[in-house]
Design an enzyme around this catalytic site. Sequence first.
Site, PDB file in Angstrom:
ATOM      1  N   ARG A  63      -7.871  -0.144   1.590  1.00  0.00           N
ATOM      2  CA  ARG A  63      -8.448  -1.397   1.091  1.00  0.00           C
ATOM      3  C   ARG A  63      -9.019  -1.233  -0.314  1.00  0.00           C
ATOM      4  O   ARG A  63      -9.078  -2.200  -1.076  1.00  0.00           O
ATOM      5  CB  ARG A  63      -9.500  -1.906   2.074  1.00  0.00           C
ATOM      6  CG  ARG A  63     -10.733  -1.033   2.223  1.00  0.00           C
ATOM      7  CD  ARG A  63     -11.464  -1.283   3.535  1.00  0.00           C
ATOM      8  NE  ARG A  63     -10.705  -0.780   4.676  1.00  0.00           N
ATOM      9  CZ  ARG A  63     -11.079  -0.926   5.942  1.00  0.00           C
ATOM     10  NH1 ARG A  63     -12.195  -1.568   6.227  1.00  0.00           N
ATOM     11  NH2 ARG A  63     -10.344  -0.450   6.918  1.00  0.00           N
ATOM     12  N   ASP A  69      -2.287  10.496   3.442  1.00  0.00           N
ATOM     13  CA  ASP A  69      -3.690  10.141   3.664  1.00  0.00           C
ATOM     14  C   ASP A  69      -4.328  11.150   4.605  1.00  0.00           C
ATOM     15  O   ASP A  69      -4.202  11.052   5.822  1.00  0.00           O
ATOM     16  CB  ASP A  69      -3.794   8.733   4.252  1.00  0.00           C
ATOM     17  CG  ASP A  69      -5.234   8.348   4.570  1.00  0.00           C
ATOM     18  OD1 ASP A  69      -6.147   8.982   3.999  1.00  0.00           O
ATOM     19  OD2 ASP A  69      -5.426   7.412   5.372  1.00  0.00           O
ATOM     20  N   LYS A 115       0.856  -1.192   0.000  1.00  0.00           N
ATOM     21  CA  LYS A 115       0.000   0.000   0.000  1.00  0.00           C
ATOM     22  C   LYS A 115       0.891   1.241   0.000  1.00  0.00           C
ATOM     23  O   LYS A 115       1.747   1.405   0.863  1.00  0.00           O
ATOM     24  CB  LYS A 115      -0.900  -0.006   1.232  1.00  0.00           C
ATOM     25  CG  LYS A 115      -1.718   1.269   1.422  1.00  0.00           C
ATOM     26  CD  LYS A 115      -2.449   1.259   2.772  1.00  0.00           C
ATOM     27  CE  LYS A 115      -3.058   2.616   3.095  1.00  0.00           C
ATOM     28  NZ  LYS A 115      -3.662   2.669   4.444  1.00  0.00           N
ATOM     29  N   ASP A 145       1.748   6.461   5.521  1.00  0.00           N
ATOM     30  CA  ASP A 145       0.731   5.521   5.057  1.00  0.00           C
ATOM     31  C   ASP A 145       1.167   4.791   3.792  1.00  0.00           C
ATOM     32  O   ASP A 145       0.410   3.991   3.240  1.00  0.00           O
ATOM     33  CB  ASP A 145      -0.607   6.240   4.830  1.00  0.00           C
ATOM     34  CG  ASP A 145      -1.799   5.339   5.060  1.00  0.00           C
ATOM     35  OD1 ASP A 145      -1.640   4.318   5.755  1.00  0.00           O
ATOM     36  OD2 ASP A 145      -2.889   5.654   4.560  1.00  0.00           O
ATOM     37  N   LYS A 205      -9.373  13.368   8.534  1.00  0.00           N
ATOM     38  CA  LYS A 205      -8.761  12.970   9.796  1.00  0.00           C
ATOM     39  C   LYS A 205      -8.613  14.174  10.726  1.00  0.00           C
ATOM     40  O   LYS A 205      -8.552  15.319  10.262  1.00  0.00           O
ATOM     41  CB  LYS A 205      -7.363  12.382   9.541  1.00  0.00           C
ATOM     42  CG  LYS A 205      -7.339  11.044   8.853  1.00  0.00           C
ATOM     43  CD  LYS A 205      -5.900  10.582   8.660  1.00  0.00           C
ATOM     44  CE  LYS A 205      -5.840   9.239   7.957  1.00  0.00           C
ATOM     45  NZ  LYS A 205      -6.309   8.134   8.802  1.00  0.00           N
ATOM     46  N   ASP A 249     -11.997   7.438   4.627  1.00  0.00           N
ATOM     47  CA  ASP A 249     -10.715   7.198   5.283  1.00  0.00           C
ATOM     48  C   ASP A 249     -10.397   5.708   5.377  1.00  0.00           C
ATOM     49  O   ASP A 249      -9.366   5.334   5.910  1.00  0.00           O
ATOM     50  CB  ASP A 249     -10.704   7.835   6.677  1.00  0.00           C
ATOM     51  CG  ASP A 249      -9.307   7.936   7.259  1.00  0.00           C
ATOM     52  OD1 ASP A 249      -8.343   7.967   6.467  1.00  0.00           O
ATOM     53  OD2 ASP A 249      -9.169   7.968   8.498  1.00  0.00           O
ATOM     54  N   GLU A 282      -9.575   3.964   2.844  1.00  0.00           N
ATOM     55  CA  GLU A 282      -9.211   4.016   1.425  1.00  0.00           C
ATOM     56  C   GLU A 282      -8.181   2.975   1.032  1.00  0.00           C
ATOM     57  O   GLU A 282      -8.118   2.565  -0.127  1.00  0.00           O
ATOM     58  CB  GLU A 282      -8.691   5.415   1.077  1.00  0.00           C
ATOM     59  CG  GLU A 282      -7.225   5.679   1.343  1.00  0.00           C
ATOM     60  CD  GLU A 282      -6.828   5.529   2.811  1.00  0.00           C
ATOM     61  OE1 GLU A 282      -5.692   5.088   3.070  1.00  0.00           O
ATOM     62  OE2 GLU A 282      -7.631   5.847   3.698  1.00  0.00           O
TER      63      GLU A 282
END
EC number: 3.4.11.1
Length: 499
Positions: A355, A274, A269, A292, A281, A351, A353
Amino acid sequence: MEFSVQSSTIEQLQTECLIVGVYQDHQLSSAAVQLDQVSGGYLTRLLQMGDLDGSVGQSLLLHNVPNIKSARVLLVGCGKQDELTESQYKKIMQQMMHAINATAVQQAVCFLTELMVKQRTIYWNIRFAIESIQASRYVYDVFKSIKAKVVGKLTQIIFNVANQQDLLEAERGLKHAQAIASGMIYAKNMANCPPNICNPAYLAELAQGLATDYQQIQTRIVDEAEMATLGMNAYLAVSQGSHNPAFLSVIEYNHHPDPSAKPIVLVGKGLTFDAGGISLKPSDAMDEMKYDMGGAAAVYGTMKALAEMQLPLNVVGILAGCENMPDGNAYRPGDILTTMNGLTVEVLNTDAEGRLVLCDALTYVERFDPACVIDIATLTGACMVALGTHNSGLMSTHNELADELFTAASQANDKVWRLPLGEEYQEQLKSNFADLANIGGRFGGAITAGQFLSNFTQKYRWAHLDIAGTAWQSGVAKGATGRPVPLLAQFLINRAQQE
């Protein structure tokens, strides 16, 4: 730092510093026993004076030890003789470096790799020593006007082994350790880079650099236009709120004796920042969301280590680069996305995201007919709540693969803990309007995230590593850890030995 191995006796050595271990209760390591005998009981008398009790982390520098050709002897406390753990051993190595760096020593001969560490062999002691030493020396000061001062003058460490029979294993440990330590540094540098520099295009640039450096590696980049053609709509939805386009970097390492051998695929990933998207967030510690992309950094570092070790494998590394930002064009809660494999997903939280990026990346890698696929992702804060910051979360629909990863993690001291998957958790992902929801409610968040991904991995053996708690540290020591490069590298070493 230059590392090497040799097999010599204490009295033969002439170096700037000898490094030997001392246990608690005035117990001497085997090298310290030799030194004590040659010096006429000098160490025994010294310990009786009480200046060193042998606790882990202690050290004492000696000069002009009788009958010893070396100018200095560094005694390092090693704790209780039969209870030394891998973590304590690494602390011992770090203390050794701290003590040596306070001197003018440029070359040292280290006998600490002879210590008994939970019945580890010389191979592992060399591995852990070099990984620990290189970690202790790591500084990321690329963007500082005044660079960090080089601490100490040490440029060469020679690890002494007990006999010639150990040399071959020691040299193998040396080769692997240097490759893995280098891979960890590559991963740390990528992850620590600020998000205004390290965007998806930057990940692609670094991926292409590996192809330039190693003839066994070829890299190709999948841009947003190709993603659209392939139907990677979930991946693209995450990216559409950012001015930085998404890129999926495909790093192919081909070195198996059989060119047609199925590859191991690592999917990282790569959310280079993010913000959470529309489900924004909190601002507190949002700067750390540059990490991230820790999964992509780990894959990048592992591919570097793999190429250095020249393992006889075929491996594909995927850096799923993307950025999740709020914008007038950003995807929204309530959107329904059609993924690359045809399943539809209702977005309940933008959030969640990672996946969405991974589900399309996991479908993309079907084309390689993989032997197995491992995805690595800073996926859920829920995994940190469950496991803290010491163990990465491991999930898999294939017990044999999960066992392989657990074994490699234990060997490399890069720990994981397995979490369950199953149809009960699939129930939490039901949507009134689509095949799946992208979140599964308040409870079991790390597991439901893994369960979500399992819907896109039906055509191969698959495991998922949630490294949200282990990819970086917060606080005073803020920075990337380089994990789980040691685990992944060990998994590949084990696979190569099976070939």
